[in-house]
Design a protein around this motif. Structure first.
Motif, short mmCIF file in Angstrom:
data_model
loop_
_atom_site.label_atom_id
_atom_site.label_comp_id
_atom_site.label_asym_id
_atom_site.label_seq_id
_atom_site.Cartn_x
_atom_site.Cartn_y
_atom_site.Cartn_z
N ALA A 34 1.01 -1.40 0.08
CA ALA A 34 -0.11 -0.04 0.36
C ALA A 34 0.94 1.02 -0.14
CB ALA A 34 -1.19 -0.06 1.39
N SER A 62 -6.81 -5.20 3.93
CA SER A 62 -7.61 -3.81 4.66
C SER A 62 -6.46 -3.09 4.65
CB SER A 62 -7.92 -4.21 6.92
OG SER A 62 -6.39 -4.62 7.15
N SER A 63 -5.63 -2.54 3.82
CA SER A 63 -4.85 -1.70 4.06
C SER A 63 -4.97 -1.21 2.91
CB SER A 63 -3.18 -2.10 3.45
OG SER A 63 -3.11 -3.23 5.11
N LEU A 65 -8.17 -1.61 1.53
CA LEU A 65 -8.77 -0.55 1.56
C LEU A 65 -8.93 0.95 2.53
CD1 LEU A 65 -11.84 -3.69 3.60
CD2 LEU A 65 -11.20 -2.45 0.52
N ARG A 66 -8.24 0.91 3.05
CA ARG A 66 -8.40 2.05 3.87
C ARG A 66 -7.83 2.96 3.08
NH1 ARG A 66 -6.22 -1.31 8.06
NH2 ARG A 66 -4.29 -1.06 7.93
N LEU A 67 -6.67 2.41 1.94
CA LEU A 67 -6.27 3.20 1.45
C LEU A 67 -7.00 4.11 0.05
CD1 LEU A 67 -2.53 3.05 -0.45
CD2 LEU A 67 -4.50 4.14 -1.90
N VAL A 69 -10.64 4.00 1.13
CA VAL A 69 -11.26 5.47 1.82
C VAL A 69 -10.49 6.92 2.09
CG1 VAL A 69 -11.95 5.66 3.72
CG2 VAL A 69 -13.07 3.30 2.30
N SER A 70 -9.18 6.51 2.56
CA SER A 70 -8.42 7.56 2.59
C SER A 70 -8.63 8.61 0.73
CB SER A 70 -7.02 7.43 3.10
OG SER A 70 -6.00 8.67 3.12
N ASP A 73 -11.76 10.03 0.99
CA ASP A 73 -12.24 11.68 1.72
C ASP A 73 -10.80 12.93 1.43
OD1 ASP A 73 -13.53 10.00 3.04
OD2 ASP A 73 -12.42 9.86 4.73
N THR A 98 -16.93 -5.64 2.49
CA THR A 98 -16.89 -3.98 3.72
C THR A 98 -17.91 -3.45 3.39
OG1 THR A 98 -15.53 -3.89 2.41
CG2 THR A 98 -14.81 -4.66 3.73
N LEU A 100 -17.45 -1.74 1.18
CA LEU A 100 -17.36 -0.06 0.12
C LEU A 100 -17.68 0.21 -0.90
CD1 LEU A 100 -13.81 0.04 2.25
CD2 LEU A 100 -15.96 1.17 2.27
#
Length: 112
Positions: A34, A62-63, A65-67, A69-70, A73, A98, A100
């Motif tokens: 990531a 999940s890393s 996925l977090r990227l 979402v980040s 934002d 999830t 998403l």
């Protein structure tokens, strides 16, 4: 001594199309890779649209996925458009589990 098999590779192709930046990660997007995708995205600026094409990913945790979402934002805060191109079945399953897939701005490849 047992062999663990080949080490998965990860690459990021980045292409500029006028005011659009298209990033295509390939391989496994996880905790180890990531930061590589993030660095590739941060190496560019002055775009009005960011497209992240997930079709070449074989795995995402999940890393990753977090990227995503980040980046959503960051796009909202930065005033640029984010578009995500849907990946294969395994990536799609993860996004559905999830939820998403309902919250991130997915488009079909033809819309890029």
């Amino acid at each position: 001594m047992t062999s663990l098999g080949p080490i998965p590779t990860f690459e990021v192709a980045v292409e500029r199309r006028e005011k659009t930046l298209v990033a295509t990660p390939a391989g496994e997007l996880d905790l180890a890779t990531a930061p590589q995708l993030l660095a590739a995205l941060r190496a560019h600026d002055d775009y009005e649209r960011l497209v992240i094409d997930l079709r070449s990913l074989s795995f995402m945790d999940s890393s990753g996925l977090r990227l995503l979402v980040s980046e959503r934002d960051r796009a909202v805060a930065g005033g640029y458009e984010l578009r995500l191109v849907r990946g294969g079945a395994e990536i799609g399953r993860l996004l559905r589990l999830t939820r998403l897939d309902e919250k991130l701005p997915f488009v079909e490849a033809e819309e890029v």
